[in-house]
Design a protein around this motif. Structure first.
Motif, PDB file in Angstrom:
ATOM      1  N   ASN A 189      55.841  30.564  26.636  1.00  0.00           N
ATOM      2  CA  ASN A 189      54.541  30.514  27.907  1.00  0.00           C
ATOM      3  C   ASN A 189      53.624  29.220  27.609  1.00  0.00           C
ATOM      4  OD1 ASN A 189      55.484  32.923  28.980  1.00  0.00           O
ATOM      5  ND2 ASN A 189      54.057  34.124  27.864  1.00  0.00           N
ATOM      6  N   LYS A 239      58.283  34.562  23.101  1.00  0.00           N
ATOM      7  CA  LYS A 239      57.680  34.694  24.353  1.00  0.00           C
ATOM      8  C   LYS A 239      56.402  33.924  24.358  1.00  0.00           C
ATOM      9  CE  LYS A 239      60.040  36.782  27.608  1.00  0.00           C
ATOM     10  NZ  LYS A 239      60.418  36.152  28.806  1.00  0.00           N
ATOM     11  N   LYS A 293      55.503  25.968  28.688  1.00  0.00           N
ATOM     12  CA  LYS A 293      55.413  25.860  30.268  1.00  0.00           C
ATOM     13  C   LYS A 293      54.058  25.256  30.643  1.00  0.00           C
ATOM     14  CE  LYS A 293      59.337  28.846  31.016  1.00  0.00           C
ATOM     15  NZ  LYS A 293      59.652  29.906  31.784  1.00  0.00           N
TER      16      LYS A 293
END
Length: 656
Positions: free
Chosen positions: A119, A115, A122
């Motif tokens: 993140n 995760k 992106k």
């Protein structure tokens, strides 16, 4: 191997595995940071007019080797196409810059939380004005590059599969999964189970994963997940299961029934019944987080919706009308995917399930057995019937069908290797993501639908006629009956556990029904005098009259049918209670010394089944057959001693 002294425990050996894999072809993949896709050891030609995959911009050698391993391993195992791999490589400019900035000093992708890196990736793309359009393949590829991380994390995970939060079924031995299910895509995901109860649920599934079918386990997990979601969404906290009260269950059932209003009643019932089984088990097994109150006082039988009417409707047998069937049979050689033609022919020939045909193995699916009466060898199709636990079922097939099967066997032997068909499937997929699995039943159905559309095969209303594949099985059972085949023989050919299921399938058409009815006209209690054209009552005191009365009584009140090892004299108004058991234990069953040869033959057959089950590692089947064997041997001993065994005897006909 720089910096490996700080790598996680057990990770060194896995990294060495990567290095060994990349050392193939004289270390070409390991030592070169620019791969030439036109080389014969690689793709052999340019892709999208590009010749190279460039890794030079990755400064972290450890991460670079993991990316190399991901591409090479999945390309050689045909999980990635050359085109897709080149699309990923086109994103290496951004990905290498991203890794060099944020992860220049990590030892492995396995050291990074997925995760976190997702993140950051992106955020990096947005800050560097890289537009990601998920509707276009380029945008999807930019995001899909993160699959490298998922692959590597999974690669380094050495835990037992049942210790993880996602169980991939291909990594668990003994799971009951159909041959037509792609085990590489099948998994049980426990991540949506609240962390407080996750280990409890996983522990329960360890006890059922090898006993129940995989598809049923998936459904049970859905029911349990819904239970937890329902309570947590209403403000319940960790520990609520231990303190469950009847009032809590009443509210849960009320909300469930409202939530599923208009949906399948049988499925709704499962949400309650399988929850009850789960809670009962963890309570009996004394799990720490089991309910303190007895489950019997929490969930009542009345909580489970009654769906008997719905189930009877659903079980209505679907036969394919003869005109439709003839059109499909006559046009089957034009099937859009010709590799499925032999499968359709075997479905029509045998009446087996689609999964049973697709489960055939080329090394043992065809056998010749000597026929003493005809003094020649006859062909038999041999297969494993997974649903009913028959390790090896043999049924006769016509010579022309056997010739077709032999050609399929020869082709499978020619194309198969240990790498692309280790299970020796007769109808195998030899490349792509489903490599090593049988041909897709879904594509078979789609091909038949295409054929129906192309040939304009319509019903009486003029609509294109579509049917479920299982209808071919129903239709074949009906054909067997109309040809005069005994019900017990049909049971064996179809691989049914019980005669009740065979009787359910084996109805006859209205035309055959009329023909059979015509032959019983002379049994009427009133007959027409051909001279006077008047009805005359039969003399019930005469021998013919007594026989007629007895026949009419038996016809109306008893369900007398020939069954294996004897005759059933069940009252017609009573349901068959032996659907999931053996007739041998039924009070309506009658057997005599005339049936002794049947017992002796069946005992030998069951012993062979036990040997086959033990050899194949099917201990559950072997245990069931040992139980059946003991029942046969005990009954045979009684018959030899008592000459006739009929628990209720004459009282069956005296019941009014």
């Amino acid at each position: 191997m720089k910096n490996l002294h700080v790598v996680k425990r057990g990770q060194v050996n896995k990294y060495e595995e990567i290095i060994t894999y990349l050392s193939q072809d004289e270390c070409y993949w390991l030592n070169n940071d620019v791969w030439d896709v036109t080389k014969e050891i690689f793709i052999g030609d340019k892709v999208h007019n590009c010749k190279h995959i460039n890794f030079e911009n990755f400064n972290n050698v450890l991460l670079k080797n993991e990316i190399k391993y991901y591409l090479l391993y999945n390309f050689r195992n045909k999980n990635l196409t050359g085109q897709y791999m080149m699309s990923l490589a086109n994103g290496f400019k951004h990905f290498s810059s991203f890794l060099n900035k944020y992860y220049y000093n990590v030892n492995s992708f396995n050291d990074i939380e997925y995760k976190e890196i997702e993140n950051k990736w992106k955020f990096y793309l947005a800050n560097n004005s890289v537009k990601v359009n998920m509707q276009k393949s380029g945008g999807q590829t930019i995001i899909s590059i993160l699959l490298v991380i998922k692959f590597i994390i999974k690669f380094y995970d050495n835990r037992d599969e049942t210790e993880k939060d996602v169980w991939y079924i291909k990594n668990i031995k003994g799971v009951n999964v159909r041959a037509t299910q792609n085990m590489s895509a099948n998994r049980l995901n426990f991540k949506d189970i609240p962390e407080y109860y996750r280990e409890t649920v996983k522990r329960y599934f360890k006890t059922i994963i090898t006993k129940k079918s995989f598809s049923l386990c998936c459904n049970i997990l859905t029911y349990i997940r819904y239970f937890f979601t329902s309570f947590y969404s209403r403000g319940y906290k960790d520990g609520f299961v231990e303190n469950l009260q009847r009032e809590d269950i009443e509210i849960y059932v009320y909300l469930l029934l409202n939530d599923r209003k208009g949906k399948s009643k049988s499925q709704t019932a499962y949400y309650i019944s399988y929850l009850r089984r789960f809670l009962e088990y963890i309570q009996m097994a004394q799990y720490d987080k089991a309910p303190k109150k007895e489950v019997a006082f929490l969930i009542f039988q009345d909580d489970i919706p009654n769906y008997s009417i719905e189930s009877n409707t659903k079980r209505a047998v679907k036969f394919i009308p003869e005109p439709i069937l003839k059109q499909i049979d006559n046009n089957i050689m034009d099937l859009p995917h010709p590799e499925f033609i032999p499968i359709y022919i075997l479905l029509r020939e045998t009446g087996w399930r689609g999964t049973d045909i697709l489960n055939l193995r080329y090394d043992n699916c065809l056998e010749q057995i000597w026929n003493n009466k005809e003094q020649k060898y006859n062909y038999y199709l041999c297969g494993e019937i997974t649903k009913t636990g028959i390790a090896q079922l043999k049924i006769p097939v016509r010579d022309k069908v056997a010739e077709m099967v032999q050609k399929c066997i020869d082709k499978a032997k020619e194309l198969s290797t240990e790498e692309n068909n280790s299970e020796k499937y007769l109808f195998n997929t030899y490349e792509g993501k489903d490599k090593g699995y049988p041909l897709s039943k879904r594509i078979l159905v789609y091909s038949i639908y295409r054929l129906i559309s192309d040939k304009n095969i319509t019903d009486v209303k003029g609509d294109l006629y579509h049917f479920k594949l299982h209808s071919l099985r129903h239709t074949r059972a009906k054909e067997y009956v109309e040809q005069g085949m005994g019900i017990s023989v049909i049971q064996q050919i179809l691989g049914h556990q019980s005669l009740q299921m065979t009787v359910h399938y084996a109805t006859v058409s209205e035309n055959i029904l009329y023909e059979k009815w015509k032959k019983t006209e002379d049994l009427d209690l009133f007959r027409v005098n051909t001279e006077t054209n008047e009805l005359e009552q039969v003399d019930l005191d005469s021998e013919d009259g007594q026989n007629l009365v007895r026949y009419e009584y038996v016809k109306k009140n008893l369900d007398a049918v020939k069954v294996p090892f004897g005759v059933c004299f069940k009252l017609a108004k009573l349901p068959c209670k032996q659907q999931m058991n053996f007739c041998l234990t039924c009070a309506s069953f009658c057997t005599t010394v005339e049936n002794i040869p049947e017992y002796e033959e069946e005992i030998e057959n069951v012993k062979k089944q036990i040997n086959i089950s033990e050899r194949c590692g099917r201990e559950l089947w072997a245990e069931k057959n040992r139980t059946y064997l003991k029942l046969l041997e005990d009954t045979l001993e009684k018959v030899r001693e008592q000459k006739i065994v009929h628990k209720n005897g004459k009282s069956r006909e005296e019941v009014r």
